[in-house]
Write a protein that holds these residues in place. Structure first.
Motif, PDB file in Angstrom:
ATOM      1  N   ASP A 158       3.496  -8.988 -15.534  1.00 58.36           N
ATOM      2  CA  ASP A 158       4.046  -7.661 -15.804  1.00 58.36           C
ATOM      3  C   ASP A 158       3.672  -6.690 -14.682  1.00 58.36           C
ATOM      4  O   ASP A 158       4.449  -5.810 -14.327  1.00 58.36           O
ATOM      5  N   TRP A 159       2.443  -6.873 -14.159  1.00 53.79           N
ATOM      6  CA  TRP A 159       1.961  -6.037 -13.062  1.00 53.79           C
ATOM      7  C   TRP A 159       1.204  -6.898 -12.067  1.00 53.79           C
ATOM      8  O   TRP A 159       0.490  -7.820 -12.451  1.00 53.79           O
ATOM      9  N   VAL A 160       1.355  -6.571 -10.788  1.00 52.48           N
ATOM     10  CA  VAL A 160       0.546  -7.147  -9.722  1.00 52.48           C
ATOM     11  C   VAL A 160      -0.287  -6.024  -9.128  1.00 52.48           C
ATOM     12  O   VAL A 160       0.234  -4.939  -8.829  1.00 52.48           O
ATOM     13  N   LEU A 161      -1.576  -6.276  -8.972  1.00 54.07           N
ATOM     14  CA  LEU A 161      -2.483  -5.302  -8.361  1.00 54.07           C
ATOM     15  C   LEU A 161      -3.024  -5.908  -7.072  1.00 54.07           C
ATOM     16  O   LEU A 161      -3.706  -6.936  -7.103  1.00 54.07           O
ATOM     17  N   LEU A 162      -2.706  -5.282  -5.946  1.00 57.67           N
ATOM     18  CA  LEU A 162      -3.216  -5.743  -4.654  1.00 57.67           C
ATOM     19  C   LEU A 162      -4.512  -5.018  -4.337  1.00 57.67           C
ATOM     20  O   LEU A 162      -4.540  -3.791  -4.206  1.00 57.67           O
ATOM     21  N   ALA A 163      -5.592  -5.787  -4.206  1.00 54.85           N
ATOM     22  CA  ALA A 163      -6.897  -5.246  -3.822  1.00 54.85           C
ATOM     23  C   ALA A 163      -7.442  -6.146  -2.721  1.00 54.85           C
ATOM     24  O   ALA A 163      -8.491  -6.766  -2.857  1.00 54.85           O
ATOM     25  N   THR A 164      -6.689  -6.198  -1.625  1.00 56.57           N
ATOM     26  CA  THR A 164      -6.892  -7.217  -0.600  1.00 56.57           C
ATOM     27  C   THR A 164      -7.655  -6.732   0.618  1.00 56.57           C
ATOM     28  O   THR A 164      -7.710  -7.428   1.635  1.00 56.57           O
ATOM     29  N   GLY A 165      -8.256  -5.541   0.565  1.00 55.56           N
ATOM     30  CA  GLY A 165      -9.117  -5.089   1.639  1.00 55.56           C
ATOM     31  C   GLY A 165      -8.375  -4.515   2.829  1.00 55.56           C
ATOM     32  O   GLY A 165      -7.188  -4.180   2.767  1.00 55.56           O
ATOM     33  N   ALA A 166      -9.100  -4.425   3.960  1.00 52.85           N
ATOM     34  CA  ALA A 166      -8.598  -3.699   5.118  1.00 52.85           C
ATOM     35  C   ALA A 166      -7.603  -4.483   5.961  1.00 52.85           C
ATOM     36  O   ALA A 166      -6.809  -3.890   6.681  1.00 52.85           O
ATOM     37  N   VAL A 167      -7.658  -5.813   5.901  1.00 47.88           N
ATOM     38  CA  VAL A 167      -6.694  -6.609   6.676  1.00 47.88           C
ATOM     39  C   VAL A 167      -5.311  -6.420   6.062  1.00 47.88           C
ATOM     40  O   VAL A 167      -5.124  -6.668   4.869  1.00 47.88           O
ATOM     41  N   PRO A 168      -4.315  -5.996   6.839  1.00 47.72           N
ATOM     42  CA  PRO A 168      -3.050  -5.538   6.239  1.00 47.72           C
ATOM     43  C   PRO A 168      -2.036  -6.627   5.913  1.00 47.72           C
ATOM     44  O   PRO A 168      -0.921  -6.299   5.496  1.00 47.72           O
ATOM     45  N   ALA A 170      -1.440  -8.759   3.481  1.00 47.52           N
ATOM     46  CA  ALA A 170      -0.836  -8.718   2.149  1.00 47.52           C
ATOM     47  C   ALA A 170       0.004  -7.460   1.960  1.00 47.52           C
ATOM     48  O   ALA A 170       1.081  -7.498   1.343  1.00 47.52           O
ATOM     49  N   LEU A 171      -0.474  -6.332   2.489  1.00 46.46           N
ATOM     50  CA  LEU A 171       0.305  -5.092   2.403  1.00 46.46           C
ATOM     51  C   LEU A 171       1.636  -5.231   3.117  1.00 46.46           C
ATOM     52  O   LEU A 171       2.675  -4.763   2.635  1.00 46.46           O
ATOM     53  N   ILE A 172       1.601  -5.862   4.273  1.00 48.46           N
ATOM     54  CA  ILE A 172       2.838  -6.061   5.034  1.00 48.46           C
ATOM     55  C   ILE A 172       3.800  -6.944   4.238  1.00 48.46           C
ATOM     56  O   ILE A 172       4.993  -6.646   4.120  1.00 48.46           O
ATOM     57  N   ALA A 173       3.261  -8.037   3.668  1.00 45.34           N
ATOM     58  CA  ALA A 173       4.105  -8.942   2.886  1.00 45.34           C
ATOM     59  C   ALA A 173       4.710  -8.243   1.677  1.00 45.34           C
ATOM     60  O   ALA A 173       5.832  -8.550   1.268  1.00 45.34           O
ATOM     61  N   ALA A 174       3.964  -7.272   1.122  1.00 48.88           N
ATOM     62  CA  ALA A 174       4.445  -6.542  -0.058  1.00 48.88           C
ATOM     63  C   ALA A 174       5.332  -5.363   0.309  1.00 48.88           C
ATOM     64  O   ALA A 174       5.838  -4.668  -0.579  1.00 48.88           O
ATOM     65  N   GLY A 175       5.522  -5.105   1.607  1.00 51.48           N
ATOM     66  CA  GLY A 175       6.364  -4.004   2.040  1.00 51.48           C
ATOM     67  C   GLY A 175       5.754  -2.637   1.832  1.00 51.48           C
ATOM     68  O   GLY A 175       6.467  -1.647   1.689  1.00 51.48           O
ATOM     69  N   LEU A 176       4.406  -2.560   1.849  1.00 50.55           N
ATOM     70  CA  LEU A 176       3.738  -1.296   1.548  1.00 50.55           C
ATOM     71  C   LEU A 176       2.876  -0.777   2.680  1.00 50.55           C
ATOM     72  O   LEU A 176       2.235   0.268   2.541  1.00 50.55           O
ATOM     73  N   CYS A 177       2.816  -1.485   3.803  1.00 51.22           N
ATOM     74  CA  CYS A 177       1.956  -1.090   4.912  1.00 51.22           C
ATOM     75  C   CYS A 177       2.635  -0.008   5.746  1.00 51.22           C
ATOM     76  O   CYS A 177       3.755  -0.188   6.220  1.00 51.22           O
ATOM     77  N   GLU A 178       1.949   1.113   5.905  1.00 50.92           N
ATOM     78  CA  GLU A 178       2.469   2.208   6.731  1.00 50.92           C
ATOM     79  C   GLU A 178       1.751   2.303   8.074  1.00 50.92           C
ATOM     80  O   GLU A 178       2.220   2.982   8.985  1.00 50.92           O
ATOM     81  N   ARG A 179       0.588   1.648   8.179  1.00 53.23           N
ATOM     82  CA  ARG A 179      -0.145   1.639   9.445  1.00 53.23           C
ATOM     83  C   ARG A 179      -0.795   0.272   9.603  1.00 53.23           C
ATOM     84  O   ARG A 179      -1.622  -0.125   8.780  1.00 53.23           O
ATOM     85  N   HIS A 180      -0.432  -0.439  10.650  1.00 51.66           N
ATOM     86  CA  HIS A 180      -0.922  -1.792  10.834  1.00 51.66           C
ATOM     87  C   HIS A 180      -2.365  -1.830  11.333  1.00 51.66           C
ATOM     88  O   HIS A 180      -3.083  -2.789  11.090  1.00 51.66           O
ATOM     89  N   THR A 181      -2.775  -0.805  12.055  1.00 52.43           N
ATOM     90  CA  THR A 181      -4.119  -0.791  12.626  1.00 52.43           C
ATOM     91  C   THR A 181      -5.094  -0.094  11.680  1.00 52.43           C
ATOM     92  O   THR A 181      -4.709   0.744  10.871  1.00 52.43           O
ATOM     93  N   PRO A 182      -6.392  -0.409  11.793  1.00 52.10           N
ATOM     94  CA  PRO A 182      -7.389   0.193  10.898  1.00 52.10           C
ATOM     95  C   PRO A 182      -7.775   1.590  11.337  1.00 52.10           C
ATOM     96  O   PRO A 182      -7.397   2.057  12.417  1.00 52.10           O
ATOM     97  N   SER A 183      -8.542   2.256  10.490  1.00 53.12           N
ATOM     98  CA  SER A 183      -9.073   3.577  10.811  1.00 53.12           C
ATOM     99  C   SER A 183     -10.320   3.480  11.679  1.00 53.12           C
ATOM    100  O   SER A 183     -10.643   4.408  12.419  1.00 53.12           O
ATOM    101  N   GLY A 184     -11.036   2.375  11.563  1.00 53.94           N
ATOM    102  CA  GLY A 184     -12.271   2.192  12.306  1.00 53.94           C
ATOM    103  C   GLY A 184     -12.678   0.731  12.259  1.00 53.94           C
ATOM    104  O   GLY A 184     -12.005  -0.104  11.646  1.00 53.94           O
ATOM    105  N   VAL A 185     -13.788   0.444  12.928  1.00 54.09           N
ATOM    106  CA  VAL A 185     -14.312  -0.922  12.967  1.00 54.09           C
ATOM    107  C   VAL A 185     -15.825  -0.874  12.817  1.00 54.09           C
ATOM    108  O   VAL A 185     -16.458   0.142  13.103  1.00 54.09           O
TER     109      VAL A 185
END
Length: 410
Positions: A158-168, A170-185
């Protein structure tokens, strides 16, 4: 209550009510909250239970509050190393101890306890299982395609919850990534040094020109070990949504931190480095990803739940996971659930923006010298700094023009 799957299980169920992808603090907190309410939850991760994570491992007051809400605080604190202060150290060597309710527990053990807490509540856990793509009916997410070993399995939910961390990925695969690079390292290592137990008792956060525009840290962990590392904020500059990495070498910055800060030098000289130094990206300030789409919510560091100024993200990750679970439990149609969840994150966003503003201390470490110098002379300012740690004071005000002018009036 569902019978948990074992790590060795290779075939997921065909259906569950909520599929949680990622068994870190956000995913496990959400899974436990949902399972305690009687929801059929499948929690999956691409690594076995208790996977390692590059992190400072610090549990500050918001993490304590989240763990208490989950009913897991006692179990975590039974293993954690407690501390009563964060020691802020400026470039010129000035320091001030800011009081707080603090602890340190390596993420491998913290995440194991949280994941087990979700299973104890009735969630089923499956690993290793990697999120490949959402299952779609039109624009509606109705589950996920998981890769388990060499096989792919569809799990409807019924629902999928993505909690996949900083590596993008899964976000890209889900069509939800707005920034491919991180904020920091960040770069982190564990050092066993029983001889320094009692000599390094505080959570040391160190600003210096050697690690500009970031910071170094040493946190005392259980069993005679210490977490030592460096974090660099604003390590990437956005270019049309993808970004370009700035010139930096984390290992060189780490070596400079060790050379610049005497306790770090003593730790590396007298202690034993356990394994290798490990680096990882950070996603901060609740930015860089859309928070939802029909049938899917994003939480934790995937949603940017780390504070840019302090690099702390464990407590806020759990908080966002619980917000997602509570939005689902409150019921209603898809739009109502998503609106409820995004409203909860939006309520947190101004606080993240304030920590982003305070982030200028990392770029201009002389500000840390000024704050420490005044806090040594002003109990009121020290209380305000403690309020930043406890999230009762505005961190941005400490380094605003108005805030800096007030330093000389307190």
């Amino acid at each position: 209550m569902q019978q948990p799957l074992s790590d060795s299980a290779t075939t997921p169920p065909e259906r569950c009510q909520v599929l949680v992808v990622g068994a870190g603090p956000a995913g496990s907190a959400a899974a436990r909250t949902l399972a305690l309410a009687g929801i059929d939850v499948l929690l999956v991760d691409q690594q076995p239970q208790g996977r390692d994570k590059v992190c400072g491992d610090g549990l500050i007051p918001d993490a304590h509050a989240a763990l208490a809400k989950l009913g897991l605080l006692d179990a975590v604190m039974a293993r954690a190393q407690s501390s009563g202060h964060v020691r802020c150290v400026g470039p010129r060597g000035g320091q001030i101890d800011v009081p707080g309710n603090l602890a340190v527990l390596p993420r491998r053990e913290l995440d194991r306890l949280l994941c087990q807490g979700a299973q104890d509540a009735g969630a089923r856990f499956l690993a290793p299982a990697r999120f490949e793509a959402p299952l779609l009916e039109g624009e509606q997410v109705v589950g996920a395609l998981l890769k388990i070993g060499e096989s792919r399995h569809e799990v409807r939910a019924d629902w999928v919850l993505l909690a996949t961390g900083a590596v993008p990925k899964a976000l890209i695969a889900a069509g939800l990534c707005e920034r491919h690079t991180p904020s920091g390292v960040a770069l982190r290592g564990y050092v066993r040094a029983p001889g320094l137990v009692g000599r390094i008792k505080t959570l040391d956060v160190v600003w210096s020109r050697a690690v500009r525009p970031g910071y170094g840290w040493i946190f005392p962990a259980p069993d005679g070990c210490f977490n030592i590392g460096v974090g660099v904020t604003d390590s990437h500059s956005a270019v049309q949504g993808k970004g370009a990495k700035k010139e930096l070498n984390l290992r060189s910055i780490f070596d400079a931190f060790v050379a610049d800060y005497a306790p770090a030098a003593a730790l590396m000289r007298e202690g034993e480095l356990l394994g290798e130094l490990k680096g990882a990206p950070l996603r901060c300030s609740l930015s860089g990803a859309r928070w939802s789409r029909p049938g899917l919510l994003v939480s934790g560091e995937a949603a940017g739940s780390t504070y840019s100024f302090t690099g702390e993200g464990i407590g806020k990750a759990m908080e966002t996971g619980m917000l997602a679970a509570e939005a689902i439990l409150a019921g209603g149609n898809d739009a109502a659930v998503r609106q409820r969840y995004e409203r909860g994150l939006s309520a947190l966003k101004p606080r993240f923006d304030l920590y982003q503003r305070a982030n200028r201390v990392n770029a201009y470490p002389w500000l840390a010298d000024l704050l420490i110098w005044r806090a040594q002379r002003s109990p009121r300012l020290l209380r305000r700094m403690g309020g930043v740690l406890n999230e009762t004071s505005n961190p941005g005000n400490l380094v605003s023009l108005k805030g800096l002018s007030r330093l000389f009036l307190e």
